[in-house]
Design an enzyme around this catalytic site. Structure first.
Site, mmCIF file in Angstrom:
data_model
loop_
_atom_site.group_PDB
_atom_site.id
_atom_site.type_symbol
_atom_site.label_atom_id
_atom_site.label_comp_id
_atom_site.label_asym_id
_atom_site.label_seq_id
_atom_site.Cartn_x
_atom_site.Cartn_y
_atom_site.Cartn_z
ATOM 1 N N ASP A 97 1.005 -1.239 0.092
ATOM 2 C CA ASP A 97 0.000 -0.072 -0.001
ATOM 3 C C ASP A 97 0.823 1.093 0.007
ATOM 4 O OD1 ASP A 97 -2.120 1.675 0.219
ATOM 5 O OD2 ASP A 97 -1.986 1.708 2.600
ATOM 6 N N GLU B 176 -1.025 -1.562 -4.728
ATOM 7 C CA GLU B 176 -2.414 -0.790 -5.048
ATOM 8 C C GLU B 176 -2.251 0.467 -5.857
ATOM 9 O OE1 GLU B 176 -5.438 -0.366 -1.681
ATOM 10 O OE2 GLU B 176 -4.710 1.525 -1.746
ATOM 11 N N ASP C 125 -2.355 0.768 7.308
ATOM 12 C CA ASP C 125 -1.483 0.605 6.140
ATOM 13 C C ASP C 125 -1.100 -0.600 6.026
ATOM 14 O OD1 ASP C 125 -0.963 3.575 5.327
ATOM 15 O OD2 ASP C 125 -0.349 3.836 7.356
#
Length: 163
Positions: free
Chosen positions: A7, A67, A138
């Site tokens: 992420d 992502e 996160d």
């Protein structure tokens, strides 16, 4: 098969590693790479790159998933996030890993069932899919990216096998 999800962020980049055996998922590890907020952008990106390289070397995944960037209202922030994301894509690729990308809505839909789920819902479902795992937002998002990749990779393999 060991998969790592990322992420991306310039200040905090979450990472999560899972082991996939058939349709079973097992938590291996997770964490957050924290980049200092001082120094030039180039120095901060280098620090992020070194952090990703260290995680990939320590965890030894065979594939990586990242992502895709969510576009902000502030173009300067979006550009900096895009640069950080480029580093997150580059580091595992330089290590020889195939790198896959997933939209945030697809990750949420794959893990929670709703493309606009909030971070709390994602973290809760990660905890259900990987029992006993409690991760920061996160790191939970990164584990969700890895889970999403595991599901989509399994579906792609079944389609290939059927052809």
């Amino acid at each position: 098969m060991r998969l790592i999800g990322f992420d991306p962020g310039l200040r905090l980049t979450g990472w999560g590693v899972i082991e996939v055996e058939g349709n079973r998922l097992r938590h291996v590890g997770h964490g957050v790479i924290k980049v200092t907020t001082t120094g030039s952008l180039a120095e901060r990106l280098n620090e992020l790159f070194d952090g990703i390289v260290a995680v990939v070397e320590a965890q030894r995944p065979v594939e990586a998933a990242v992502e895709e960037t969510f576009v902000n209202v502030n173009p300067g922030s979006t550009l900096k996030l895009g640069q950080a994301r480029g580093v997150v894509l580059l580091a595992p690729a330089r290590a020889g890993l195939p790198v896959y990308e997933y939209a945030a809505n697809l990750v949420k839909k794959s893990v929670v069932g709703a493309g606009h789920a909030d971070k709390r819902q994602v973290a809760m479902m990660v905890g259900r899919l990987l029992p006993g795992v409690e991760a920061s937002a996160d790191a939970a998002d990164a584990l969700a990216v890895a889970i999403c990749h595991a599901h989509h990779r399994a579906t792609a393999r079944r389609i290939e096998a059927a052809q």
